[in-house]
Design an enzyme around this catalytic site. Sequence first.
Site, mmCIF file in Angstrom:
data_model
loop_
_atom_site.group_PDB
_atom_site.id
_atom_site.type_symbol
_atom_site.label_atom_id
_atom_site.label_comp_id
_atom_site.label_asym_id
_atom_site.label_seq_id
_atom_site.Cartn_x
_atom_site.Cartn_y
_atom_site.Cartn_z
ATOM 1 N N LYS A 73 0.827 -1.211 0.000
ATOM 2 C CA LYS A 73 0.000 0.000 0.000
ATOM 3 C C LYS A 73 0.863 1.265 0.000
ATOM 4 C CE LYS A 73 -4.424 -1.605 1.774
ATOM 5 N NZ LYS A 73 -5.510 -1.360 2.737
ATOM 6 N N LYS A 82 -6.702 -12.263 -10.523
ATOM 7 C CA LYS A 82 -7.856 -12.390 -9.633
ATOM 8 C C LYS A 82 -8.895 -11.332 -9.973
ATOM 9 C CE LYS A 82 -8.933 -12.352 -4.663
ATOM 10 N NZ LYS A 82 -8.384 -12.119 -3.313
ATOM 11 N N LYS A 142 -12.739 -5.629 -7.787
ATOM 12 C CA LYS A 142 -13.682 -4.524 -7.984
ATOM 13 C C LYS A 142 -12.968 -3.234 -8.400
ATOM 14 C CE LYS A 142 -13.571 -3.398 -3.051
ATOM 15 N NZ LYS A 142 -14.286 -3.437 -1.773
#
Length: 334
Positions: free
Chosen positions: A114, A196, A199
Amino acid sequence: MDGKKVILSGIQPSGILTIGNYLGAIRNWGAMQDEYDCLFMLADLHTLTVKQDPACLRANTYELTALYLACGLDPVKSVLFLQSHVSAHTELTWILNTVSYPGELSRMTQFKDKSLKHADNINMGLMDYPVLMAADILLYQADVVPIGADQKQHLELTRDLAIRFNNRYSETFKVPEAYIGKVGAKIYSLQEPDKKMSKSDENVNAFISMDDDTDTIMRKFKRAVTDSGSEIRRAEDKPGITNLINIYSLFANKTPEETEKEFDGVSYAEFKMRTGEAVAAVIEPIRAEKNRLLKDKGYIDQLLAQGAEKAEYLANKTLRKVYKKVGLLPRVRI
């Protein structure tokens, strides 16, 4: 809670979920409620580690709560609550910070990932995220925690912190185990079947959202990437068809072998259409129920308030014990 093993599960309300999230977690919750004492948490504090639009976060929180309920979560059998409604989460985080080491937090894979993705917002919350997650779990003396591969490292830290605190202050926390549910196939992108389903994919045709209507679902499956050849069978060199077989099988409650047999000799186009129909047959009633619930936000607020009250009672039992162990004076009520 009635003496069963305690299980805690949480999802961040950071956007509508995909069928991958549904198949991997939410679909199993109905049966889980009968086997365990369940706490289902909307981890809204965790979302703040990256920049959020406040209005979107509030809307997403209502959306996810309604989706939980539409998927069969029973607020009578389980405790459904918002993380931010129970202040004990942040209070225990501070105590656990005193037995956490900067080195172990900076080595967390998600912190590294992140930090690269959000280089303009590397904040202390991002580093401290695993300690808050540990507090979420340990507050409720959870026996088991459902986790994905990306959370395995965080659960190990939770276990380490529980053991470290217990060794320093005497037995206080249960040391939780990972919950391994029924093994389901991983769901991959409809456009890049080696990745994968996500969203956050920029290509909206790559994923099926739990908010997609039937027409949208059918259109996305028609555009799904397939492979060379014409056989509907699983193979390493047929990732597109293998992914569709797994999706159809899970939504139609069949084994992949049964699916291959059912569609023997059927064209790719027909198979994609039938897969879309199987998915839409499950998703459409859930979507309709979610939208019905969203029309009455007062009802959702009431359920969340009731859930917070139950969660707060359980959490504060642990927190009072922790405060006593570390030497903090109890507050005298006047």
